[in-house]
Design a protein around this motif. Structure first.
Motif, PDB file in Angstrom:
ATOM      1  N   PHE A 248      -3.143  27.488  36.593  1.00  0.00           N
ATOM      2  CA  PHE A 248      -2.172  26.478  36.174  1.00  0.00           C
ATOM      3  C   PHE A 248      -0.789  26.875  36.665  1.00  0.00           C
ATOM      4  N   PRO A 249      -0.007  25.904  37.139  1.00  0.00           N
ATOM      5  CA  PRO A 249       1.307  26.242  37.693  1.00  0.00           C
ATOM      6  C   PRO A 249       2.388  26.434  36.643  1.00  0.00           C
ATOM      7  N   GLU A 250       2.059  26.248  35.369  1.00  0.00           N
ATOM      8  CA  GLU A 250       3.077  26.374  34.322  1.00  0.00           C
ATOM      9  C   GLU A 250       2.406  26.706  32.996  1.00  0.00           C
ATOM     10  N   GLY A 251       3.212  27.079  32.016  1.00  0.00           N
ATOM     11  CA  GLY A 251       2.700  27.343  30.673  1.00  0.00           C
ATOM     12  C   GLY A 251       2.230  28.770  30.485  1.00  0.00           C
ATOM     13  N   LYS A 252       1.766  29.071  29.278  1.00  0.00           N
ATOM     14  CA  LYS A 252       1.348  30.420  28.902  1.00  0.00           C
ATOM     15  C   LYS A 252       0.326  31.038  29.840  1.00  0.00           C
ATOM     16  N   PRO A 253      -0.725  30.289  30.288  1.00  0.00           N
ATOM     17  CA  PRO A 253      -1.696  30.928  31.187  1.00  0.00           C
ATOM     18  C   PRO A 253      -1.309  30.847  32.662  1.00  0.00           C
ATOM     19  N   GLN A 254      -0.028  30.620  32.948  1.00  0.00           N
ATOM     20  CA  GLN A 254       0.416  30.445  34.336  1.00  0.00           C
ATOM     21  C   GLN A 254      -0.043  31.606  35.219  1.00  0.00           C
ATOM     22  N   ASN A 255      -0.614  31.233  36.363  1.00  0.00           N
ATOM     23  CA  ASN A 255      -1.053  32.177  37.404  1.00  0.00           C
ATOM     24  C   ASN A 255      -2.294  32.992  37.032  1.00  0.00           C
ATOM     25  N   LEU A 256      -2.826  32.819  35.813  1.00  0.00           N
ATOM     26  CA  LEU A 256      -4.097  33.459  35.489  1.00  0.00           C
ATOM     27  C   LEU A 256      -5.226  32.672  36.148  1.00  0.00           C
ATOM     28  N   PRO A 257      -6.265  33.317  36.656  1.00  0.00           N
ATOM     29  CA  PRO A 257      -7.399  32.564  37.212  1.00  0.00           C
ATOM     30  C   PRO A 257      -7.986  31.640  36.152  1.00  0.00           C
ATOM     31  N   LEU A 258      -8.292  30.412  36.528  1.00  0.00           N
ATOM     32  CA  LEU A 258      -8.859  29.458  35.575  1.00  0.00           C
ATOM     33  C   LEU A 258     -10.193  29.945  35.011  1.00  0.00           C
ATOM     34  N   ILE A 259     -10.905  30.745  35.776  1.00  0.00           N
ATOM     35  CA  ILE A 259     -12.169  31.291  35.295  1.00  0.00           C
ATOM     36  C   ILE A 259     -11.940  32.157  34.055  1.00  0.00           C
ATOM     37  N   ASN A 260     -10.755  32.759  33.974  1.00  0.00           N
ATOM     38  CA  ASN A 260     -10.366  33.549  32.809  1.00  0.00           C
ATOM     39  C   ASN A 260      -9.839  32.658  31.690  1.00  0.00           C
ATOM     40  N   THR A 261      -8.961  31.728  32.036  1.00  0.00           N
ATOM     41  CA  THR A 261      -8.363  30.836  31.048  1.00  0.00           C
ATOM     42  C   THR A 261      -9.409  30.042  30.290  1.00  0.00           C
ATOM     43  N   LEU A 262     -10.509  29.678  30.968  1.00  0.00           N
ATOM     44  CA  LEU A 262     -11.515  28.801  30.376  1.00  0.00           C
ATOM     45  C   LEU A 262     -12.729  29.543  29.830  1.00  0.00           C
ATOM     46  N   GLY A 263     -12.618  30.872  29.670  1.00  0.00           N
ATOM     47  CA  GLY A 263     -13.604  31.616  28.894  1.00  0.00           C
ATOM     48  C   GLY A 263     -14.774  32.209  29.640  1.00  0.00           C
ATOM     49  N   LEU A 264     -14.802  32.106  30.975  1.00  0.00           N
ATOM     50  CA  LEU A 264     -15.935  32.650  31.725  1.00  0.00           C
ATOM     51  C   LEU A 264     -15.629  34.000  32.371  1.00  0.00           C
ATOM     52  N   ASP A 265     -14.511  34.581  32.022  1.00  0.00           N
ATOM     53  CA  ASP A 265     -14.169  35.924  32.495  1.00  0.00           C
ATOM     54  C   ASP A 265     -13.539  36.692  31.344  1.00  0.00           C
ATOM     55  N   ARG A 266     -14.382  37.423  30.628  1.00  0.00           N
ATOM     56  CA  ARG A 266     -13.912  38.244  29.508  1.00  0.00           C
ATOM     57  C   ARG A 266     -14.243  39.715  29.721  1.00  0.00           C
ATOM     58  N   LEU A 267     -15.093  39.991  30.714  1.00  0.00           N
ATOM     59  CA  LEU A 267     -15.596  41.341  30.935  1.00  0.00           C
ATOM     60  C   LEU A 267     -15.356  41.782  32.364  1.00  0.00           C
ATOM     61  N   SER A 268     -15.400  43.107  32.555  1.00  0.00           N
ATOM     62  CA  SER A 268     -15.409  43.657  33.901  1.00  0.00           C
ATOM     63  C   SER A 268     -16.843  43.666  34.416  1.00  0.00           C
ATOM     64  N   VAL A 269     -17.018  44.075  35.660  1.00  0.00           N
ATOM     65  CA  VAL A 269     -18.361  44.094  36.248  1.00  0.00           C
ATOM     66  C   VAL A 269     -19.265  45.106  35.553  1.00  0.00           C
ATOM     67  N   VAL A 270     -18.692  46.055  34.804  1.00  0.00           N
ATOM     68  CA  VAL A 270     -19.500  47.031  34.067  1.00  0.00           C
ATOM     69  C   VAL A 270     -19.504  46.716  32.570  1.00  0.00           C
ATOM     70  N   ASN A 271     -19.157  45.451  32.227  1.00  0.00           N
ATOM     71  CA  ASN A 271     -19.219  44.936  30.854  1.00  0.00           C
ATOM     72  C   ASN A 271     -18.203  45.559  29.916  1.00  0.00           C
ATOM     73  N   ASP A 272     -17.131  46.117  30.449  1.00  0.00           N
ATOM     74  CA  ASP A 272     -16.007  46.511  29.599  1.00  0.00           C
ATOM     75  C   ASP A 272     -15.246  45.256  29.184  1.00  0.00           C
ATOM     76  N   PRO A 273     -14.676  45.240  27.975  1.00  0.00           N
ATOM     77  CA  PRO A 273     -13.961  44.046  27.503  1.00  0.00           C
ATOM     78  C   PRO A 273     -12.603  43.886  28.192  1.00  0.00           C
ATOM     79  N   GLN A 274     -12.654  43.719  29.487  1.00  0.00           N
ATOM     80  CA  GLN A 274     -11.447  43.607  30.290  1.00  0.00           C
ATOM     81  C   GLN A 274     -11.674  42.602  31.409  1.00  0.00           C
TER      82      GLN A 274
END
Length: 394
Positions: A248-274
């Motif tokens: 998103f070009p503005e607002g609180k989630p600005q510049n975060l990948p949408l995959i993260n903003t919309l809940g499909l990126d909560r973990l690292s590739v090794v399942n750490d909560p990052q």
């Protein structure tokens, strides 16, 4: 792969009750762990008999309010003191009335003249209940269900006029509950089974059953998807520039990948909560590799959930696509101000990728390929190699 976010799997995935819908997000709030107190131990699924089948059929009566202690539609159905908050035949008085409380309740169970009694008691055909003769009991290989999250995924899309009804037994907080009649309950085969209606012949977003149809599941139009080299991205068509961007070009989630903003990126590739900017490939939670379907861990990713991600309510309303969940998919697709999201990605499939048509001299452009009910685009989703027939020898 390219797909619009308005192209969710319609009439194919359903919660078994509002209890399971309301606990869905909290049960998935700590991935990859499921923190559910639900365990479905028995399930029967019936649909309209569109193929004139004779085996595994029963006369059924599917009721919208059966088992509900919340979202009761008909005011004549009275909720009982259900402190556990569980879906159960005893959650309201409907099942008890059908089993003997109504005058001539035996006529209802005998099926043929059920409409007269039910309508006399204030139930409306098509919205409160569906009467279905020779409904087909689906075999377990015709659907999958998640025991802990309480939803089913059919292998095929139901037609708008099809009926879907279920009965099930489950444990919740250590107690056992049941909704509807199971065929093993000893009810005579000539009598009707009482079931929970998940989808009727009337499609109306104001009915409680509208929310039982999941609108957060998307097909990749592939099967047996491998995690190797898998990518899945969400893009937004910027209204100001006309360019697709993955944030998103503005607002609180600005510049975060949408995959993260919309809940499909909560973990690292090794399942750490990052979050790491990549899709969380969690089999049977965020993706069903066998059927090639993406499951968002939130109910309305482009609606209420998206609004909650903004620190500014006005911006949340600007970017949210509420009509996707409040009206039919066809009408929502006409909401051009908000129908601006798309999915892009790449996947590998272990299923065969080459199909022989066993014929020659096929006119160019005459081959139509579909997957999951969706027509694929030539030279984008597939390539067609056309050959002319071999010349006869002199």
């Amino acid at each position: 792969m390219y797909k619009r976010q308005s192209e969710y799997d319609e009439n194919q995935h359903f919660f078994l009750s509002h209890l399971f819908r309301e606990s869905y997000e909290s049960n998935l709030s700590n991935p990859p762990r499921v923190t559910s107190r639900i365990n479905i131990t028995a399930l029967e699924v019936y649909v309209t008999n569109t193929r004139a089948a004779f085996n595994n059929t029963r006369n059924i009566l599917g009721f919208l309010d059966l088992g509900n202690d919340r979202r009761i539609h008909n005011p004549a159905v009275v909720s009982r003191n259900n402190q556990a908050g569980a879906a159960d035949n005893a959650a309201n008085d409907l099942y008890a009335n059908l089993s003997g409380g109504f005058p001539q309740a035996d006529v209802v169970r005998n099926f043929n003249n059920a409409d007269a009694i039910l309508q006399q008691e204030g139930l409306v055909s098509g919205s409160d209940y569906e009467r279905l003769e020779n409904a087909v009991l689906l075999s377990p290989n015709e659907y999958t269900f998640n025991r802990e999250l309480g939803y089913i995924s059919l292998n095929r899309t139901l037609n708008p006029q099809d009926v879907l009804a279920v009965s099930f037994r489950y444990t919740y907080n250590g107690q056992t509950y049941q909704v509807g009649d199971l065929s093993t309950d000893g009810i005579d085969g000539q009598q009707a089974l009482y079931l929970k209606l998940l989808k009727g012949t009337i499609i109306n977003p104001s009915l409680p059953s509208w929310d039982l149809m999941m609108k957060n599941v998307y097909s990749l139009d592939a099967f047996n998807v491998s995690q190797n080299n898998f990518t899945f991205e969400i893009w937004y068509l910027d209204q100001n520039t006309g360019i697709e961007i993955p944030y998103f070009p503005e607002g609180k989630p600005q510049n975060l990948p949408l995959i993260n903003t919309l809940g499909l990126d909560r973990l690292s590739v090794v399942n750490d909560p990052q979050p790491d900017g990549l899709f969380d490939f969690i089999p049977n939670l965020t993706i069903n590799p066998k059927s090639g379907r993406i499951y968002f861990p939130v109910l309305e990713p482009f609606g209420d959930y998206l609004k909650s991600r903004f620190d500014n309510a006005e911006l949340g309303t600007k970017y949210a696509y509420d009509s996707l969940y409040s009206t039919t998919r066809i009408l929502a697709q006409q909401d051009v101000d908000h129908n601006r999201y798309s999915f892009k990605g790449r996947y590998e499939s272990s299923s065969g990728s080459e199909i022989s048509l066993n014929t020659f001299n096929i006119p160019e452009g005459s081959v139509i390929v579909t997957a999951g009910g969706t027509q694929l685009v030539e030279n984008q989703d597939y390539t067609c190699l056309l050959y002319t027939s071999p010349s006869p020898r002199d």
